[in-house]
Design a protein around this motif. Sequence first.
Motif, mmCIF file in Angstrom:
data_model
loop_
_atom_site.group_PDB
_atom_site.id
_atom_site.type_symbol
_atom_site.label_atom_id
_atom_site.label_comp_id
_atom_site.label_asym_id
_atom_site.label_seq_id
_atom_site.Cartn_x
_atom_site.Cartn_y
_atom_site.Cartn_z
ATOM 1 N N ARG A 163 54.844 -4.467 -22.144
ATOM 2 C CA ARG A 163 54.487 -5.668 -21.971
ATOM 3 C C ARG A 163 56.203 -6.630 -22.593
ATOM 4 O O ARG A 163 56.329 -6.254 -23.134
ATOM 5 C CB ARG A 163 53.572 -6.251 -22.838
ATOM 6 C CG ARG A 163 52.212 -6.157 -22.485
ATOM 7 C CD ARG A 163 51.610 -6.050 -21.001
ATOM 8 N NE ARG A 163 50.781 -5.399 -20.596
ATOM 9 C CZ ARG A 163 49.124 -5.460 -21.373
ATOM 10 N NH1 ARG A 163 48.929 -6.757 -21.560
ATOM 11 N NH2 ARG A 163 48.413 -4.751 -20.392
ATOM 12 N N ARG A 164 55.933 -8.291 -21.840
ATOM 13 C CA ARG A 164 57.086 -9.245 -22.047
ATOM 14 C C ARG A 164 56.578 -10.129 -22.629
ATOM 15 O O ARG A 164 55.648 -10.840 -21.881
ATOM 16 C CB ARG A 164 57.918 -9.364 -21.027
ATOM 17 C CG ARG A 164 58.629 -8.051 -20.545
ATOM 18 C CD ARG A 164 58.379 -6.278 -19.825
ATOM 19 N NE ARG A 164 57.798 -6.983 -18.612
ATOM 20 C CZ ARG A 164 58.011 -7.517 -17.507
ATOM 21 N NH1 ARG A 164 59.344 -6.338 -17.304
ATOM 22 N NH2 ARG A 164 57.667 -7.442 -16.448
ATOM 23 N N GLY A 183 53.760 -2.318 -28.973
ATOM 24 C CA GLY A 183 54.660 -1.940 -27.540
ATOM 25 C C GLY A 183 55.418 -2.976 -27.042
ATOM 26 O O GLY A 183 56.493 -2.425 -25.624
ATOM 27 N N ALA A 184 55.356 -4.031 -27.465
ATOM 28 C CA ALA A 184 56.024 -5.545 -26.209
ATOM 29 C C ALA A 184 57.129 -5.175 -26.922
ATOM 30 O O ALA A 184 57.928 -5.375 -27.909
ATOM 31 C CB ALA A 184 55.222 -6.538 -26.293
ATOM 32 N N ASP A 185 58.032 -6.031 -26.040
ATOM 33 C CA ASP A 185 59.347 -6.981 -26.483
ATOM 34 C C ASP A 185 58.783 -7.755 -26.715
ATOM 35 O O ASP A 185 58.182 -9.230 -26.178
ATOM 36 C CB ASP A 185 60.902 -7.032 -25.364
ATOM 37 C CG ASP A 185 61.010 -5.382 -24.874
ATOM 38 O OD1 ASP A 185 60.830 -4.263 -26.055
ATOM 39 O OD2 ASP A 185 61.278 -4.627 -23.535
ATOM 40 N N ASP A 203 62.759 -18.587 -17.755
ATOM 41 C CA ASP A 203 63.337 -18.063 -17.445
ATOM 42 C C ASP A 203 64.110 -17.281 -17.708
ATOM 43 O O ASP A 203 64.957 -16.155 -18.356
ATOM 44 C CB ASP A 203 63.541 -19.528 -16.960
ATOM 45 C CG ASP A 203 63.235 -20.141 -15.966
ATOM 46 O OD1 ASP A 203 62.226 -19.826 -15.141
ATOM 47 O OD2 ASP A 203 63.913 -21.071 -14.802
ATOM 48 N N ARG A 204 64.740 -17.790 -19.393
ATOM 49 C CA ARG A 204 65.590 -16.938 -20.388
ATOM 50 C C ARG A 204 64.695 -15.797 -20.407
ATOM 51 O O ARG A 204 65.506 -14.881 -21.082
ATOM 52 C CB ARG A 204 66.319 -17.981 -21.381
ATOM 53 C CG ARG A 204 66.651 -19.369 -20.761
ATOM 54 C CD ARG A 204 67.175 -20.310 -21.958
ATOM 55 N NE ARG A 204 67.826 -20.112 -22.672
ATOM 56 C CZ ARG A 204 67.715 -20.804 -24.512
ATOM 57 N NH1 ARG A 204 66.906 -21.646 -24.040
ATOM 58 N NH2 ARG A 204 69.007 -20.178 -25.154
ATOM 59 N N GLY A 261 63.554 -9.065 -19.132
ATOM 60 C CA GLY A 261 63.209 -7.540 -17.433
ATOM 61 C C GLY A 261 61.884 -8.389 -17.192
ATOM 62 O O GLY A 261 61.019 -8.005 -15.530
ATOM 63 N N GLY A 262 60.989 -9.905 -17.781
ATOM 64 C CA GLY A 262 60.330 -9.974 -16.446
ATOM 65 C C GLY A 262 59.320 -10.910 -17.881
ATOM 66 O O GLY A 262 60.043 -10.434 -18.835
ATOM 67 N N LEU A 263 57.774 -11.764 -17.569
ATOM 68 C CA LEU A 263 57.169 -12.112 -18.500
ATOM 69 C C LEU A 263 55.906 -11.931 -17.951
ATOM 70 O O LEU A 263 55.644 -11.991 -17.091
ATOM 71 C CB LEU A 263 57.189 -13.405 -18.891
ATOM 72 C CG LEU A 263 56.883 -14.241 -19.689
ATOM 73 C CD1 LEU A 263 57.613 -14.126 -21.287
ATOM 74 C CD2 LEU A 263 57.060 -15.520 -19.463
#
Length: 295
Positions: free
Chosen positions: A54-55, A77-79, A124-125, A131-133
């Motif tokens: 996940r992001r 496990g998330a960024d 957006d940033r 690589g996504g949200l």
Amino acid sequence: MADQTTPQDPTTQHPDPDTQTAEQIEHPGRTEDMRKEPDHGEESYRGSGRLEGRRALITGGDSGIGRAVAIAFAREGADVAISYLPEEEEDARVTLSWIEKAGRKGLLLPGDIRDEALARSLPDRAAQELGGLDVLVNNAAYQMAQSGLADITTEQLDRVLKTNIYAMFWITQAALPHLGAGASIINTSSIQAFDPSPGLLDYASTKAAIYNFTMGLAQQLAEDGIRVNAVCPGPIWTPLIPATMNAEKVESFGSDTPLGRAGQPAELAPAYVFLASQESSYVTGDRILVTGGRS
């Protein structure tokens, strides 16, 4: 430090308010300035892959609840991207170090979210760099205790509303194009939404609005498969407390709860993990209270 896996007496597993030094620090408050630093789960939180791949974007992610959530998300496990005030850079870099120690990618996004352009740029940033949200946590907030309504200046009211409400609208609007089915929005409301303290009238009003926003947005986004929920903390020991309350209130902070003490940020993080994970797939338009028994 509380062990995440061993049952403990919740009234004693963290220091009670009587042992907290009646301290005050300069706003916005840095963790290192606190004589009794909060527990963010640095030594206790253990991940199990519940947010693998996940992001996430967390506002106010430099310290307190935001740091605890960032650490937990990364260990699951998330960024993680965190936004924060520029003057909180040192705290933010500590949070980043914990994200990276968990083997995940971290992103620092300094800036004052009262600036609409800055606020709208954050999703957006984050999406571009990560690589996504998939998860948005609207957590940043401002409060300053006052003795009465007459003491709340227009300047303070403007800051509270823009930080707590306007920015949440702006950031969430900008995040929607990046969020797909299965995504989760989690807003930090408060026990103040239901049981307001007289000295926090403006802050409490925004927390009630955040809860209402959560319930309404959940209905709007349900057909898109995007879930929206709130976490409502009670008295939690973070830098915001000694930075915005007088020494007497700091000393007794949390003592009015049935558990008799303030909570620690680490005790909030599992609620955010649950709401961000697939385990809460049938939960939307709801709230989790983490209040030490206050209702």
